[in-house]
Design a protein around this motif. Structure first.
Motif, mmCIF file in Angstrom:
data_model
loop_
_atom_site.group_PDB
_atom_site.id
_atom_site.type_symbol
_atom_site.label_atom_id
_atom_site.label_comp_id
_atom_site.label_asym_id
_atom_site.label_seq_id
_atom_site.Cartn_x
_atom_site.Cartn_y
_atom_site.Cartn_z
ATOM 1 N N ARG A 12 0.750 -1.193 -0.079
ATOM 2 C CA ARG A 12 -0.057 -0.017 -0.086
ATOM 3 C C ARG A 12 0.764 1.305 0.042
ATOM 4 N NH1 ARG A 12 -3.676 -2.984 2.858
ATOM 5 N NH2 ARG A 12 -2.741 -2.509 4.675
ATOM 6 N N ASP A 23 2.499 1.319 -3.786
ATOM 7 C CA ASP A 23 1.584 1.180 -4.756
ATOM 8 C C ASP A 23 0.804 2.121 -4.949
ATOM 9 O OD1 ASP A 23 -0.099 0.208 -6.815
ATOM 10 O OD2 ASP A 23 -1.460 -1.028 -5.453
ATOM 11 N N LYS A 24 1.330 3.407 -5.890
ATOM 12 C CA LYS A 24 0.647 4.432 -5.966
ATOM 13 C C LYS A 24 -0.671 4.522 -6.858
ATOM 14 C CE LYS A 24 3.797 6.485 -3.788
ATOM 15 N NZ LYS A 24 3.585 6.786 -2.261
ATOM 16 N N ASN A 79 -2.833 2.018 -6.843
ATOM 17 C CA ASN A 79 -3.742 1.161 -6.038
ATOM 18 C C ASN A 79 -4.218 -0.094 -6.591
ATOM 19 O OD1 ASN A 79 -3.631 2.671 -3.599
ATOM 20 N ND2 ASN A 79 -4.855 4.440 -4.987
#
Length: 141
Positions: free
Chosen positions: A122, A125-126, A128
Motif C-alpha cells: 500500500r 503502490d501509487k 492502487n
C-alpha cells in the motif's frame, strides 16, 4: 528507509561487482576491527571518529537501526554495502531492474513475507492496483 527499500538496496548491493564497490570493502574492514565480519555499535562509533565524523549517540543508534536489515544488532558486509549505496545514491537502471526482477527471492530470503506485506505494498503502490510495478519500484528508490 522502509523494509522494502532496505531489502531492494541489499539486492542491488549483492549484484554489484568488486569493481563497482571498490574502496567499500576496505572501509568495512577498517571499521570491523575484530575482523569477525560484523560491525558493532562501538566499532561503528570508533570507525566514524577515525574519519572525522562525530555523531551523537542517538544518531549512531538510528544509523545502526536503519542499516541492520536482519535486526541482528550488528552490520554485516552486505548491509554495509547496501547502506553505502543508499547514502551515495549509486542506483543505476540495470541494478534497479535486477533488484525488481529478483525481489520475490529477496522477500523470501530476508523474511519480508513474515511481516505485513499488504501494508508495504500500500505504501509503494501509487495506482492502487494491489501490485508494485517497475515504475513504482524505481520511484520508491
Amino acid at each position: 528507509m522502509n523494509k522494502l527499500k532496505k531489502i531492494a538496496i541489499r539486492v542491488i548491493a549483492e549484484s554489484l561487482s568488486e569493481d563497482e564497490i571498490a574502496g567499500l570493502k576496505e572501509m568495512f574492514l577498517m571499521i570491523d576491527t575484530d575482523n569477525n565480519g560484523q560491525i558493532t555499535l562501538e566499532e561503528l562509533k570508533k570507525g566514524l571518529e577515525r574519519v572525522g565524523a562525530n555523531l551523537k549517540e542517538s544518531e549512531l543508534l538510528w544509523l545502526m537501526e536503519a542499516v541492520d536489515v536482519d535486526n541482528s544488532g550488528t552490520i554485516d558486509y552486505g548491509e554495509f554495502i547496501a547502506a553505502m549505496l543508499h547514502l551515495n545514491k549509486i542506483q543505476t537502471e540495470d541494478h534497479l531492474y535486477a533488484a525488481f526482477t529478483y525481489f520475490d527471492q529477496a522477500c523470501e530470503k530476508y523474511g519480508i513475507l513474515d511481516s505485513n506485506i499488504d501494508d508495504i505494498i500500500r505504501k509503494v503502490d501509487k495506482d492502487n492496483d494491489g501490485r508494485i510495478d517497475y515504475s513504482e519500484f524505481t520511484a520508491m528508490m
